[in-house]
Design an enzyme around this catalytic site. Structure first.
Site, PDB file in Angstrom:
ATOM      1  N   SER A 257       9.608 -43.666 -20.357  1.00  0.00           N
ATOM      2  CA  SER A 257       8.708 -43.169 -20.024  1.00  0.00           C
ATOM      3  C   SER A 257       8.782 -43.075 -18.542  1.00  0.00           C
ATOM      4  O   SER A 257       8.550 -44.262 -17.746  1.00  0.00           O
ATOM      5  CB  SER A 257       7.332 -43.328 -20.482  1.00  0.00           C
ATOM      6  OG  SER A 257       6.085 -42.765 -20.123  1.00  0.00           O
TER       7      SER A 257
ATOM      8  N   TYR B  83       9.106 -34.541 -23.479  1.00  0.00           N
ATOM      9  CA  TYR B  83       7.557 -34.342 -23.374  1.00  0.00           C
ATOM     10  C   TYR B  83       6.861 -34.628 -21.929  1.00  0.00           C
ATOM     11  O   TYR B  83       7.686 -35.263 -21.338  1.00  0.00           O
ATOM     12  CB  TYR B  83       6.940 -35.178 -24.449  1.00  0.00           C
ATOM     13  CG  TYR B  83       7.038 -36.762 -24.334  1.00  0.00           C
ATOM     14  CD1 TYR B  83       5.811 -37.027 -23.509  1.00  0.00           C
ATOM     15  CD2 TYR B  83       7.881 -37.487 -24.956  1.00  0.00           C
ATOM     16  CE1 TYR B  83       5.826 -38.626 -23.251  1.00  0.00           C
ATOM     17  CE2 TYR B  83       7.697 -38.871 -24.809  1.00  0.00           C
ATOM     18  CZ  TYR B  83       6.638 -39.419 -23.708  1.00  0.00           C
ATOM     19  OH  TYR B  83       6.776 -40.627 -23.558  1.00  0.00           O
TER      20      TYR B  83
ATOM     21  N   ARG C 246      -3.258  -1.057  -6.630  1.00  0.00           N
ATOM     22  CA  ARG C 246      -2.686  -2.304  -6.682  1.00  0.00           C
ATOM     23  C   ARG C 246      -2.992  -3.075  -8.058  1.00  0.00           C
ATOM     24  O   ARG C 246      -4.203  -2.802  -8.345  1.00  0.00           O
ATOM     25  CB  ARG C 246      -2.942  -3.075  -5.230  1.00  0.00           C
ATOM     26  CG  ARG C 246      -4.661  -3.621  -5.065  1.00  0.00           C
ATOM     27  CD  ARG C 246      -4.559  -4.155  -3.983  1.00  0.00           C
ATOM     28  NE  ARG C 246      -6.083  -4.062  -3.551  1.00  0.00           N
ATOM     29  CZ  ARG C 246      -6.490  -4.522  -2.236  1.00  0.00           C
ATOM     30  NH1 ARG C 246      -5.892  -4.708  -1.335  1.00  0.00           N
ATOM     31  NH2 ARG C 246      -7.874  -4.109  -2.047  1.00  0.00           N
TER      32      ARG C 246
ATOM     33  N   MET D 130      -4.208  -5.804  11.069  1.00  0.00           N
ATOM     34  CA  MET D 130      -5.175  -4.903  11.637  1.00  0.00           C
ATOM     35  C   MET D 130      -5.942  -4.352  10.421  1.00  0.00           C
ATOM     36  O   MET D 130      -5.445  -3.986   9.566  1.00  0.00           O
ATOM     37  CB  MET D 130      -4.219  -3.801  12.214  1.00  0.00           C
ATOM     38  CG  MET D 130      -5.226  -2.760  13.230  1.00  0.00           C
ATOM     39  SD  MET D 130      -4.645  -1.426  13.645  1.00  0.00           S
ATOM     40  CE  MET D 130      -4.849  -0.258  11.999  1.00  0.00           C
TER      41      MET D 130
ATOM     42  N   GLY E  59      -6.157 -10.973   8.592  1.00  0.00           N
ATOM     43  CA  GLY E  59      -5.599 -11.200   9.808  1.00  0.00           C
ATOM     44  C   GLY E  59      -4.965 -10.084  10.410  1.00  0.00           C
ATOM     45  O   GLY E  59      -4.351  -9.753  11.603  1.00  0.00           O
TER      46      GLY E  59
ATOM     47  N   HIS F  30      -9.700 -41.881  -3.966  1.00  0.00           N
ATOM     48  CA  HIS F  30      -9.772 -42.343  -5.188  1.00  0.00           C
ATOM     49  C   HIS F  30     -10.961 -41.527  -6.065  1.00  0.00           C
ATOM     50  O   HIS F  30     -10.567 -41.275  -7.186  1.00  0.00           O
ATOM     51  CB  HIS F  30     -10.762 -43.921  -4.888  1.00  0.00           C
ATOM     52  CG  HIS F  30     -11.099 -44.793  -6.219  1.00  0.00           C
ATOM     53  ND1 HIS F  30     -12.508 -44.184  -6.697  1.00  0.00           N
ATOM     54  CD2 HIS F  30     -10.665 -45.096  -7.064  1.00  0.00           C
ATOM     55  CE1 HIS F  30     -12.562 -45.015  -7.669  1.00  0.00           C
ATOM     56  NE2 HIS F  30     -11.376 -45.792  -8.145  1.00  0.00           N
TER      57      HIS F  30
ATOM     58  N   CYS G 186       4.812 -39.755 -17.628  1.00  0.00           N
ATOM     59  CA  CYS G 186       3.307 -40.083 -17.841  1.00  0.00           C
ATOM     60  C   CYS G 186       2.595 -40.097 -16.658  1.00  0.00           C
ATOM     61  O   CYS G 186       1.585 -40.576 -16.426  1.00  0.00           O
ATOM     62  CB  CYS G 186       3.177 -41.450 -18.814  1.00  0.00           C
ATOM     63  SG  CYS G 186       4.053 -42.731 -18.082  1.00  0.00           S
TER      64      CYS G 186
ATOM     65  N   GLY H 284       7.125 -43.212 -15.088  1.00  0.00           N
ATOM     66  CA  GLY H 284       5.886 -43.376 -14.504  1.00  0.00           C
ATOM     67  C   GLY H 284       6.116 -42.788 -12.988  1.00  0.00           C
ATOM     68  O   GLY H 284       6.403 -43.658 -11.911  1.00  0.00           O
TER      69      GLY H 284
ATOM     70  N   ARG I 141      -3.236 -47.178 -21.272  1.00  0.00           N
ATOM     71  CA  ARG I 141      -3.090 -48.340 -20.588  1.00  0.00           C
ATOM     72  C   ARG I 141      -3.835 -49.558 -21.352  1.00  0.00           C
ATOM     73  O   ARG I 141      -4.948 -49.343 -21.871  1.00  0.00           O
ATOM     74  CB  ARG I 141      -3.723 -48.049 -19.250  1.00  0.00           C
ATOM     75  CG  ARG I 141      -3.191 -47.043 -18.492  1.00  0.00           C
ATOM     76  CD  ARG I 141      -4.067 -46.677 -17.096  1.00  0.00           C
ATOM     77  NE  ARG I 141      -3.289 -45.404 -16.426  1.00  0.00           N
ATOM     78  CZ  ARG I 141      -3.369 -44.490 -16.620  1.00  0.00           C
ATOM     79  NH1 ARG I 141      -4.356 -44.057 -17.492  1.00  0.00           N
ATOM     80  NH2 ARG I 141      -2.699 -43.545 -15.470  1.00  0.00           N
TER      81      ARG I 141
ATOM     82  N   ARG J  70      -3.117   3.013   8.505  1.00  0.00           N
ATOM     83  CA  ARG J  70      -3.481   1.842   7.584  1.00  0.00           C
ATOM     84  C   ARG J  70      -2.447   0.754   7.832  1.00  0.00           C
ATOM     85  O   ARG J  70      -1.158   1.323   7.590  1.00  0.00           O
ATOM     86  CB  ARG J  70      -3.644   2.278   6.230  1.00  0.00           C
ATOM     87  CG  ARG J  70      -4.533   3.648   6.169  1.00  0.00           C
ATOM     88  CD  ARG J  70      -4.621   4.250   4.614  1.00  0.00           C
ATOM     89  NE  ARG J  70      -5.172   3.346   3.656  1.00  0.00           N
ATOM     90  CZ  ARG J  70      -5.412   3.525   2.221  1.00  0.00           C
ATOM     91  NH1 ARG J  70      -4.648   4.527   1.898  1.00  0.00           N
ATOM     92  NH2 ARG J  70      -6.088   2.774   1.567  1.00  0.00           N
TER      93      ARG J  70
ATOM     94  N   ARG K 161       1.317 -49.101 -23.125  1.00  0.00           N
ATOM     95  CA  ARG K 161       1.618 -50.035 -22.210  1.00  0.00           C
ATOM     96  C   ARG K 161       1.168 -51.469 -22.077  1.00  0.00           C
ATOM     97  O   ARG K 161       0.132 -51.511 -22.043  1.00  0.00           O
ATOM     98  CB  ARG K 161       1.519 -49.497 -20.792  1.00  0.00           C
ATOM     99  CG  ARG K 161       2.039 -50.160 -19.598  1.00  0.00           C
ATOM    100  CD  ARG K 161       1.955 -49.559 -18.440  1.00  0.00           C
ATOM    101  NE  ARG K 161       0.627 -49.476 -17.800  1.00  0.00           N
ATOM    102  CZ  ARG K 161       0.221 -48.794 -16.967  1.00  0.00           C
ATOM    103  NH1 ARG K 161       0.965 -47.982 -16.273  1.00  0.00           N
ATOM    104  NH2 ARG K 161      -1.198 -48.878 -16.400  1.00  0.00           N
TER     105      ARG K 161
ATOM    106  N   LYS L 291       0.843  -1.188  -0.024  1.00  0.00           N
ATOM    107  CA  LYS L 291      -0.103   0.171   0.087  1.00  0.00           C
ATOM    108  C   LYS L 291       0.837   1.327   0.074  1.00  0.00           C
ATOM    109  O   LYS L 291       0.685   2.006  -0.920  1.00  0.00           O
ATOM    110  CB  LYS L 291      -1.106  -0.030   1.360  1.00  0.00           C
ATOM    111  CG  LYS L 291      -2.327   0.702   1.147  1.00  0.00           C
ATOM    112  CD  LYS L 291      -3.086   0.633   2.371  1.00  0.00           C
ATOM    113  CE  LYS L 291      -3.924  -0.635   2.481  1.00  0.00           C
ATOM    114  NZ  LYS L 291      -4.549  -1.003   3.666  1.00  0.00           N
TER     115      LYS L 291
ATOM    116  N   ASN M 285       4.119 -41.817 -10.743  1.00  0.00           N
ATOM    117  CA  ASN M 285       3.007 -42.213  -9.540  1.00  0.00           C
ATOM    118  C   ASN M 285       3.731 -43.352  -8.940  1.00  0.00           C
ATOM    119  O   ASN M 285       4.052 -43.430  -7.927  1.00  0.00           O
ATOM    120  CB  ASN M 285       1.910 -42.828 -10.193  1.00  0.00           C
ATOM    121  CG  ASN M 285       1.026 -41.500 -10.915  1.00  0.00           C
ATOM    122  OD1 ASN M 285       1.255 -40.528 -10.513  1.00  0.00           O
ATOM    123  ND2 ASN M 285       0.057 -42.104 -11.673  1.00  0.00           N
ATOM    124  N   ASP M 286       4.216 -44.458  -9.802  1.00  0.00           N
ATOM    125  CA  ASP M 286       4.754 -45.544  -8.918  1.00  0.00           C
ATOM    126  C   ASP M 286       6.450 -45.294  -8.317  1.00  0.00           C
ATOM    127  O   ASP M 286       6.473 -45.615  -7.417  1.00  0.00           O
ATOM    128  CB  ASP M 286       4.878 -46.887  -9.746  1.00  0.00           C
ATOM    129  CG  ASP M 286       3.742 -47.670  -9.839  1.00  0.00           C
ATOM    130  OD1 ASP M 286       3.454 -47.963  -8.458  1.00  0.00           O
ATOM    131  OD2 ASP M 286       3.087 -48.220 -10.859  1.00  0.00           O
TER     132      ASP M 286
END
Ligand code: ADP
Ligand code: MG
Ligand code: MG
Length: 916
Positions: free
Chosen positions: A805, A892, A377, A120, A118, A495, A872, A807, A603, A109, A659, A39, A809-810
């Protein structure tokens, strides 16, 4: 030595703690936000631009830091500097602070680097005391205004300075001093039959002020300060106190804002929008923050002060005619009521936008026909507006295309890709419950409680929302048929959340207010009862649930010219390829329209589940002879081939990574005894024998069990069939002049030998297929890198691979040694406590999992310089992970269809950021 100390002290004393602004000149600048707060820095900048700003000064954030370092004492010299600045303001204004004849008043201010809830809240009208009030009345001839200002001062000051900053915790909301004062004011209004605050007369307000003093004393045990200097320092102290207030501290923790940043304080000459009908106050945006349209847009109120506009006490008016809607057409605009001032405001607003080269959110006040600017702003905006503004500003040459790209957060595209709840309607609707925003967009439908019902109702043409405590893989058909999914339990990695995100489907999880009675098919939500078939509306982007039908705005990115332009620019800039994870021709087609450049992960397991096929799969698994297995698997070949033809056609000319079978075998096995008995009959084997085989396949830890290429090793005929189906499909299409680029991928390889074996099988089948059709189709064989051992030995594995590639996640599961399906009970806690910065399944863990990826990239390329590499895992659609992938040199990323545009923009951001 002694000399040194004095010198140091002197230096401290001379340190600049107070930055003045006024009369066209300011000590500060816009780029001094760290020192002056957002400000204060912008007020200084506006002053320097020659924009009318009430004079004042900013006390720096360093004072805040030193205040806490020195046991809540101000640094030496501050007092003196404040007094000097006060004198300068007094000189400019020709008035004095505390002068009984013609008093100057101030606002206090708070202002951190970025706006922070939160902290003043602002105190207006500091300096009104029993000594100065009569003078101000005489000077203005407007006692009503003076008492209105005084009651506002008492309300704000007692609340934020005397109660909140002092750390007083009211027993309940009703015991808070502000509530008591508001209650009293309401009581008077009601008694007198007034509708609005402005109906209160001078006498009413005068009496109210007297009453307020008593209430404050009684509630807080201290007198309201009747000294102007006490008020000012009380306000300043309160701002610094609030930096360590409970709410500010917890906000900082969530947002990761360091404590040492501190807050600044702005002390500014009051200008009054509440002196009568020739005065006003308002807030405005230099462009429409909801649509992005290049149109000055805002709201104003005559005879009002400060936050009346946003507080919703009175309905604000539109600033101009162009900004009027059907709802506001009858209200007076500033443009028609005060045309000259409107023109001046419009000119300032244009100047500010050009100066800052971004949409500004501004505050202004008109005092007796004179315009003052109080704040500017960079304005917040929704996704749609962000895109339109960025593109239009680039076309206006206000910003470069690169800046335009950076102005849109990749996540903001989400809003455009899904239908959304009409914000105007949502504003008026009553929220029923809130949960976690797991899947974006808006949806409405009738409540159903089971997946089967969802499917059945949807088949009859009904729109349904599947409501469950939580979902499991058995519910997938119902989840698919539903417009949206709502669960009472589960977090962002549950899930339901994962499945919905993958589909880009609206979904809210962890909505704990839902008490679901499955038997009676009822939901109790905070006292409201919903039955099966009742309509509800979900805002999945915000996690809000509503009863009934709200308007939905359709998603139509293809007809949004700004979106299309921005994406064109993104594609021109980015170097990283973007593919999609898709298992069906329809998903593939969707992804193509979103700009996918191939399939990074197709898949094949779902292809085994359809009812005609699952029997053959079970036969294959449960027979104990090679011939039995071969027989069974042969039945699957035509189906698989058909699947691949569909997908290849949808992606014609683009690469498709397929795959081979990955999940643990037991996922395909019958679950009930009846199913097992039927199967035994069909296979012509004894039930007992079949059951024994079935039991033997049970695994304690299927994620680490008989899955991935381990299936191919033990049942080579499965992979052989799949490779044959892929290549026969490809050859057939090639004969029909359809271009196909198959990439065959072996999952869960941990040792180069595994890949070597599987490669041999695949190549043999592929060669046979080509011979059979008499055509050649170039194909590649590669592997997933999803085990730490694969990453560590990537140089060896690369000898057998045409591509990698990742994976992730695993790889994340195996790197952390945790199962994603079971992490819900502790992972959110880790993130909340800051043990982990992010959920590693959403954003790649750069220093752990990410290092394994990087190592594999480097080792793989050492063996084969041009080894193609992509990712992937679900991280492929997460902007932060996309940037990481680009920086470590992947070719990629691949993600679910609805995240493809997000990944494209994130990839453009990554390129631009790396260059800088
Ligand atoms: P916030 O950060 O919550 O917006 P502000 O400090 O901007 O808090 O102030 C709240 C309101 O008070 C705004 O409408 C602002 O324009 C108004 N205001 C602040 N200082 C002054 C002043 N010196 N004169 C008139 N109005 C003021
Ligand atoms: Mg506020
Ligand atoms: Mg403000």
């Amino acid at each position: 030595m002694a000399k040194k100390v004095t010198k140091k002290k002197a230096a401290k004393k001379n340190k600049k703690y107070v930055y003045f602004f006024g009369e066209g000149k300011a000590d500060g600048r816009a780029d001094m936000k760290n020192l002056l707060g957002g400000k204060g820095a912008n007020i200084a900048e506006m002053t320097n631009l020659g924009i009318p700003v009430p004079p004042g000064f900013t006390i720096t954030t360093e004072v805040c830091t030193e205040y806490y370092k020195n046991n809540r004492r101000y640094p030496a010299g501050l007092n003196e500097q404040v007094n000097k600045a006060l004198a300068r303001v007094e000189k400019i204004m020709g008035k004095e602070f505390g002068d009984p004849n013609d008093p100057l008043l101030f606002s206090v201010r708070s202002g951190a680097r970025s706006s922070m809830p939160g902290m003043m809240e602002t105190v207006l009208n500091c300096g009104l005391t029993t000594k100065t009030i009569p003078g101000l009345i005489k000077k203005t001839g407007n006692p009503r205004f003076v008492y209105d200002a005084y009651r506002r001062l008492m309300m704000m000051y007692s609340d934020v300075v005397m109660e909140k900053a002092a750390g007083i915790e009211p027993k309940s909301d009703h015991d808070a001093v502000r509530h008591k004062l508001e209650h009293e004011m309401e009581r008077v209004k009601k008694k007198k039959g007034y509708k609005n605050d402005i109906d209160l007369t001078t006498e009413d307000l005068k009496a109210l002020c007297a009453k307020f003093k008593n209430i404050i004393k009684k509630t807080l045990g201290t007198e309201f300060p009747d000294d102007h200097m006490k008020q000012l320092w009380g306000g300043i102290g309160a701002v610094f106190q609030s930096w360590m207030g409970k709410r500010a501290v917890s906000y900082r923790k969530i947002e990761g804002i360091p404590e040492h940043w501190g807050t600044a304080v702005n002390v500014q000459t009051m200008v009054f929008g509440n002196t009568g009908d020739n005065s006003a106050t308002g807030v405005a945006f230099t462009r429409n923050p909801a649509t992005g349209e290049n149109l000055f847009f805002g709201e104003w109120l005559p005879n009002a002060q400060g936050e009346d506009v946003v507080a919703g006490i009175r309905t604000p008016n539109p600033v101009n005619e162009a900004g009027k809607t059907a709802d506001t057409r009858h209200l007076p605009s500033l443009e028609t009521k005060m045309p000259t001032l409107y023109k001046q405001l419009h000119a300032i607003e244009r100047k500010l936008e050009r100066h800052y080269t971004d949409m500004q959110d501004i505050e202004f006040t008109i005092e007796d026909g004179r315009l003052w600017m109080l704040q500017t702003r960079v304005g917040k905006r929704n996704g749609q507006a962000a895109i339109r503004m960025a593109v239009e500003m680039a076309k206006e040459k206000l910003i470069s295309k690169q800046i335009a790209l950076l102005r849109v957060k990749p996540e903001q595209l989400d809003e455009l890709l899904h239908p959304s709840v009409d914000p105007a309607h949502e504003k008026k609707a009553k929220q029923l419950a809130k949960g976690l925003p797991a899947g974006p967009g808006g949806a409405l439908g009738q409540v159903v409680f089971t997946a089967d019902d969802a499917e059945a109702w949807a088949k009859k043409g009904n729109k349904v929302i599947l409501v469950r405590n939580e979902t499991s893989p058995e519910d997938v058909h119902g989840m698919h048929a539903a417009q949206a999914i709502l669960t009472a339990k589960g977090g962002m990695t549950s899930h339901a959340a994962l499945v919905a995100r993958g589909w880009g489907k609206c979904c809210i999880v962890g909505c704990s207010a839902l008490e679901i009675d499955l038997k009676k098919k009822l939901i109790n939500v905070n006292g409201t009862v919903l039955k099966e078939g009742d309509w509800i509306t979900l805002n999945g982007t915000a996690g809000r649930v509503y009863e009934g039908k709200l308007n939905l705005l359709p998603a139509d990115p293809e007809h949004n010219k700004w979106y299309k332009e921005l994406m064109k620019w993104a594609d021109q800039v980015r170097k990283l390829g973007v593919r999609t994870n898709a298992d069906t021709p329809s998903d593939s087609a969707t992804a193509r329209t979103f700009g996918a450049e191939g399939i990074g992960l197709c898949r094949t397991e779902h292809m085994f589940f359809e009812s005609a096929r699952i029997k053959a799969v079970r036969e294959m698994i449960l027979s104990d002879t090679i011939d039995g297995r071969r027989n069974a698997i042969a039945k699957l070949l035509p189906y698989q081939k058909k699947d691949f033809i569909g997908i290849f056609k949808a992606m014609a000319g683009l690469p498709v990574t397929i795959r081979l079978l990955d999940p643990p075998l037991h996922e395909f096995l019958p679950h009930s005894e009846k199913e097992l008995r039927d199967l035994a009959k069909e296979m012509n084997v004894k039930f007992k024998k079949l059951k024994a085989r079935n039991d033997a396949l049970h695994e304690f830890n299927p994620m680490l069990g008989h899955r991935g290429c381990r299936l191919g090793i033990t049942y080579p005929e499965v992979y052989e069939m799949q490779a044959r189906a892929i290549m026969e499909a490809a050859c057939e299409l090639k004969k029909n002049k359809v271009k196909v680029i198959p990439e065959i991928m072996i999952p869960l390889v941990g040792h180069v030998k595994e890949l070597e074996d599987m490669r041999e099988i695949v190549v043999k089948a592929a060669e046979e297929a080509q011979k059979k059709y008499g055509v050649k189709v170039p194909y590649t064989v590669g592997t997933m890198i999803e085990l730490p051992r694969a990453a560590v030995t990537a140089d060896e594995i690369a000898t057998q691979a045409d591509f990698f590639s990742f994976g992730t996640n695993d790889l994340t599961q195996t790197t952390f040694g945790l199962s994603r399906d079971d992490a819900g009970s502790f992972l959110p806690y880790y993130v909340e406590k800051g043990i982990l910065e992010d959920d590693p399944f959403i954003t790649i863990d750069k220093s752990g999992t990410g290092q394994l990826v990087k190592m594999a990239v480097d080792k793989g390329r050492k063996t084969k310089k041009n080894l193609k590499m992509g990712i992937c895992g679900e991280h492929g659609g997460d902007p932060a992970s996309v940037e990481f992938c680009y920086n470590i040199g992947l070719d990629y990323v691949s993600c679910s269809p609805f995240r493809v545009p997000i990944a494209r923009l994130a990839a453009a951001h990554a390129t631009i950021k790396k260059k800088r």
